[in-house]
Design a protein around this motif. Structure first.
Motif, mmCIF file in Angstrom:
data_model
loop_
_atom_site.group_PDB
_atom_site.id
_atom_site.type_symbol
_atom_site.label_atom_id
_atom_site.label_comp_id
_atom_site.label_asym_id
_atom_site.label_seq_id
_atom_site.Cartn_x
_atom_site.Cartn_y
_atom_site.Cartn_z
ATOM 1 N N MET A 240 -26.115 44.490 -76.321
ATOM 2 C CA MET A 240 -25.021 45.246 -75.715
ATOM 3 C C MET A 240 -25.236 46.745 -75.903
ATOM 4 S SD MET A 240 -20.914 44.782 -76.201
ATOM 5 C CE MET A 240 -20.958 43.236 -75.295
ATOM 6 N N ARG A 241 -25.693 47.141 -77.076
ATOM 7 C CA ARG A 241 -25.904 48.576 -77.311
ATOM 8 C C ARG A 241 -27.065 49.109 -76.481
ATOM 9 N NH1 ARG A 241 -24.494 47.040 -82.778
ATOM 10 N NH2 ARG A 241 -26.701 46.600 -83.215
ATOM 11 N N GLN A 242 -28.092 48.302 -76.293
ATOM 12 C CA GLN A 242 -29.273 48.774 -75.565
ATOM 13 C C GLN A 242 -29.052 48.814 -74.062
ATOM 14 O OE1 GLN A 242 -32.317 46.100 -76.916
ATOM 15 N NE2 GLN A 242 -32.238 46.855 -79.029
ATOM 16 N N THR A 243 -28.398 47.798 -73.515
ATOM 17 C CA THR A 243 -28.220 47.737 -72.061
ATOM 18 C C THR A 243 -26.958 48.448 -71.589
ATOM 19 O OG1 THR A 243 -27.059 45.595 -72.193
ATOM 20 C CG2 THR A 243 -29.462 45.545 -71.960
ATOM 21 N N ARG A 244 -25.964 48.610 -72.508
ATOM 22 C CA ARG A 244 -24.688 49.246 -72.164
ATOM 23 C C ARG A 244 -24.169 48.717 -70.823
ATOM 24 N NH1 ARG A 244 -23.957 53.357 -75.801
ATOM 25 N NH2 ARG A 244 -22.165 54.147 -74.648
ATOM 26 N N PRO A 245 -23.934 47.422 -70.728
ATOM 27 C CA PRO A 245 -23.563 46.829 -69.438
ATOM 28 C C PRO A 245 -22.178 47.246 -68.983
ATOM 29 C CG PRO A 245 -23.284 45.231 -71.196
ATOM 30 C CD PRO A 245 -23.934 46.432 -71.821
ATOM 31 N N ARG A 246 -21.987 47.201 -67.692
ATOM 32 C CA ARG A 246 -20.660 47.473 -67.128
ATOM 33 C C ARG A 246 -19.683 46.371 -67.565
ATOM 34 N NH1 ARG A 246 -19.264 50.517 -62.554
ATOM 35 N NH2 ARG A 246 -17.016 50.466 -62.233
ATOM 36 N N LEU A 247 -20.191 45.140 -67.660
ATOM 37 C CA LEU A 247 -19.353 43.989 -68.006
ATOM 38 C C LEU A 247 -20.201 42.993 -68.783
ATOM 39 C CD1 LEU A 247 -16.758 42.193 -65.791
ATOM 40 C CD2 LEU A 247 -18.664 40.844 -66.671
ATOM 41 N N ALA A 248 -19.571 42.313 -69.737
ATOM 42 C CA ALA A 248 -20.217 41.221 -70.463
ATOM 43 C C ALA A 248 -19.335 39.981 -70.335
ATOM 44 C CB ALA A 248 -20.411 41.578 -71.933
#
Length: 484
Positions: A240-248
């Motif tokens: 999550m920290r690396q990809t910084r997704p718009r939504l999980a």
């Protein structure tokens, strides 16, 4: 607009099609055509997709163009492919098939199939009395237009009260009633995921969630769940920290398909990470009502939300009945209003009568759910006993709830096994259905929602064809049935 699949993409989906057990007894073109039909069978290739040109696919697979030409011809003969000179070839619905649940294909004459592709139970006995009571209440709504985009207030109150009882103070204004959990997810994605946005999902995960994300043209990254232990918290948070997704998108309660239950500490850290990365966290609680061992449940993910980062979706398909298309979204009141405004352009509102039925069922929730849990616990144990007797080489984690068991096979044969099982009247959901690019061939999802006798017979039949994959000649390729 027709969607196209490139040669490299199709090659990844096909995986090791040329080295499946028993495959050497079939000509290359027949094996290739059968593998493509397998992708169509389990929904990894939907209707209307343009396949790559023959030369492009031949190069991607490192086979002769003659092989691909013959495979395409075989697919056209069975009705799985339509070609037009100068326009290409695209997937079609064969004659004698119909679109089933999940948008997949199934023959019209397969009603006697033991269907282990569906992880849902039959309706409870309380459904008919609830429907009668709802019909008696219906007249008081008939003087209006009947459109309630956010849902009937009685049902929103009932769902909100259930969240409050679980430790998440919730008002009716924070609840949107939808036509099933799938629509709840679809509406959230429509609002929150523009084309090309980054989304993080578990792997394996719910196939229809992947389909919904593909429809949004999201850039999907995955966090792999260990079949035996579930989430690796450090790896999940790092992703999550690396990809910084718009939504999980996560399934914290009895994850579909693995059956794992996310611990409370990871839930709290996941919410904190979502806040730090600006990620909207969607928690799918489809199985939250189905703990089977009597243990205390972790708090809902939304308990740890202090910044309106968590959107919870749920519904009545798993604990009650899939034919009752009632789901919901729990979110901040402003977000619920935005979702309702978006929903008006989709289907206006959920049916009033079904919402009234849901209200009555929720009033009897303790007794209905208790019976469902006892039923599923017994069926889970029946399935496990049958597996240990007939397929002792398979490994699996015993879930403490939900309706699915994720079995690790004794080889990368999931798709081949699913096709062979159809010959003996069993429909399976192969592992690649739950991932991306043809992975997870060593796994198969086995729901335990069917009656015990059906589960035992299904495993006996699966065991017979599993052993035949190694030593017997494979049957002639034929038009396969489709799982749901």
């Amino acid at each position: 607009m027709t969607t196209s699949v490139r040669g490299g993409q199709l090659a990844r989906l096909l995986g090791q099609w040329h080295s499946l057990p028993g495959r050497h007894r079939s000509p290359d073109y027949a094996a290739l055509a059968g593998a493509v039909r397998g992708l169509l069978t389990d929904g990894r290739l939907p209707l209307g997709v343009r396949l790559p040109a023959e030369r492009e696919l031949a190069e991607a697979l490192a086979v002769s163009r003659t092989t691909v030409t013959a495979a395409y011809r075989s697919l056209r003969e069975t009705g799985h492919l339509t070609s037009r000179r100068g326009a290409g070839s695209w997937t079609t619905l064969p004659n004698g098939h119909r679109v089933a649940s999940s948008g997949l294909w199934t023959p019209d004459d397969d009603l006697d199939m033991i269907d282990m592709g569906v992880a849902a139970s039959a309706a409870p006995v309380e459904l008919v009395p609830a429907a009668r009571a709802a019909a008696d209440e219906l007249p008081r709504f008939l003087g209006t237009a009947g459109y309630h985009p956010t849902g009937l207030m009685e049902l929103r109150d009932a769902v909100a009260a259930a969240y409050t009882a679980r430790g998440v103070p919730t008002s009716a204004e924070q609840i949107l009633i939808t036509s099933g959990t799938q629509q709840a997810l679809d509406l959230v994605l429509r609002l929150s995921v523009p084309a090309g946005a980054s989304v993080l999902v578990e792997s394996p995960t719910y196939p229809n969630a992947l389909a919904a994300l593909a429809a949004r043209r999201a850039r999907i990254s995955t966090h792999g769940l260990d079949a035996a232990t579930g989430w690796d918290g450090e790896l999940l948070l790092a992703a999550m920290r690396q990809t910084r997704p718009r939504l999980a998108y996560v399934i914290p309660e009895f994850q579909n398909p693995t059956g794992h239950l996310m611990p409370a500490a990871l839930r709290e850290r996941l919410v904190a990470a979502a806040h730090a990365t600006g990620t909207e966290l969607v928690a799918d609680e489809s199985f939250v009502d189905l703990p089977l061992n009597g243990e205390a449940m972790p708090p809902p993910v939304a308990v740890f939300d202090r910044h309106s980062r968590v959107v919870t979706i749920g519904g009545m398909s798993k604990a009650y009945w899939g034919g009752l298309r009632i789901g919901w979204v729990r979110a901040s009141a402003p977000l619920v209003q935005r979702l309702a405004a978006l929903r008006v352009g989709v289907d206006m509102a959920s049916p009033v009568l079904e919402q009234l039925v849901a209200v009555h069922l929720l009033q009897d929730a303790p007794s209905i759910v208790a019976v469902r849990r006892a039923q599923l616990a017994a069926r889970r144990d029946t399935l496990i006993e049958a597996l240990r007797e007939h397929l002792p080489e398979w490994r699996f984690f015993v879930p403490s709830g939900g309706v699915t068991l994720w079995a690790e096979l004794d080889g990368p044969i999931s798709s081949a096994l699913a096709r062979a099982a159809e010959d003996v009247g069993v429909r399976l959901a192969p592992g690649p259905r739950f991932g991306l690019d043809g992975t997870l061939e060593r796994f198969v999802r086995l729901p335990f929602s069917l009656p015990p006798d059906d589960l035992i017979e299904a495993i006996r039949r699966i065991a017979s064809v599993r052993h035949d994959l190694d030593r017997a000649a494979r049957p002639a390729w034929r038009t396969p049935a489709v799982i749901t």
